[in-house]
Design a protein around this motif. Structure first.
Motif, short mmCIF file in Angstrom:
data_model
loop_
_atom_site.label_atom_id
_atom_site.label_comp_id
_atom_site.label_asym_id
_atom_site.label_seq_id
_atom_site.Cartn_x
_atom_site.Cartn_y
_atom_site.Cartn_z
N LEU A 216 8.70 33.03 23.79
CA LEU A 216 7.40 32.51 23.38
C LEU A 216 7.60 31.09 22.85
CD1 LEU A 216 4.37 33.15 22.88
CD2 LEU A 216 5.07 33.96 20.65
N ASN A 217 7.07 30.11 23.53
CA ASN A 217 7.19 28.72 23.12
C ASN A 217 6.01 28.35 22.23
OD1 ASN A 217 9.55 28.35 24.54
ND2 ASN A 217 8.46 27.78 26.40
N ALA A 218 6.12 28.70 20.97
CA ALA A 218 5.03 28.45 20.04
C ALA A 218 5.57 28.48 18.61
CB ALA A 218 3.95 29.50 20.20
N LEU A 219 4.74 28.05 17.72
CA LEU A 219 5.01 28.15 16.28
C LEU A 219 4.12 29.27 15.78
CD1 LEU A 219 6.43 26.74 13.85
CD2 LEU A 219 4.35 25.40 13.58
N TYR A 220 4.71 30.30 15.17
CA TYR A 220 3.89 31.39 14.64
C TYR A 220 4.45 31.92 13.34
CZ TYR A 220 7.22 34.38 17.19
OH TYR A 220 8.35 34.97 17.69
N LEU A 221 3.53 32.46 12.55
CA LEU A 221 3.82 32.93 11.21
C LEU A 221 3.53 34.42 11.13
CD1 LEU A 221 4.39 32.16 8.17
CD2 LEU A 221 1.91 31.91 7.95
N VAL A 222 4.49 35.17 10.62
CA VAL A 222 4.32 36.59 10.37
C VAL A 222 4.34 36.77 8.86
CG1 VAL A 222 5.30 38.90 10.67
CG2 VAL A 222 5.46 37.23 12.53
N THR A 223 3.30 37.41 8.31
CA THR A 223 3.24 37.64 6.86
C THR A 223 3.27 39.13 6.58
OG1 THR A 223 0.82 37.63 6.79
CG2 THR A 223 1.94 35.52 6.43
N LEU A 224 3.81 39.46 5.44
CA LEU A 224 3.94 40.85 5.02
C LEU A 224 3.64 40.92 3.53
CD1 LEU A 224 4.91 43.79 5.57
CD2 LEU A 224 7.21 42.97 5.04
#
Length: 90
Positions: A1-9
């Motif tokens: 996946l060529n992207a900037l992504y944020l996973v929050t918990l």
């Protein structure tokens, strides 16, 4: 996946609150933030990565050396990344 992504918990267990952020660029962890609070004390940690190598660690607002295994946050992040990708692809 060529992207900037944020996973929050975010978790709340027996009066203890924890919040985590995993920021990925092109599928690789570049930033990890962890905050925990028990109502009296709040601790914050920030890990900054470049190509899988830890280059900065902060405790609160202070840049310090890191004594632990710098790959441990990457291993944690990989599990959450896999779950995120499974949910995202459905």
């Amino acid at each position: 996946l060529n992207a900037l992504y944020l996973v929050t918990l975010k978790t709340e267990i027996a009066g203890r609150n924890e919040y985590r952020e995993f920021l990925f660029k092109d599928g690789k962890l570049i930033f990890y933030f962890e905050q925990s609070s028990n109502g009296e004390e709040t601790l914050e940690y920030r890990f900054y990565y470049d190509r899988g190598k830890l280059f900065r660690f902060m405790q609160g607002n202070e840049i310090i050396g890191y004594d632990g295994d710098s790959q441990e946050p990457i291993v944690k992040a990989k599990g959450w990344q896999n779950l995120f990708m499974q949910l995202f692809n459905h």
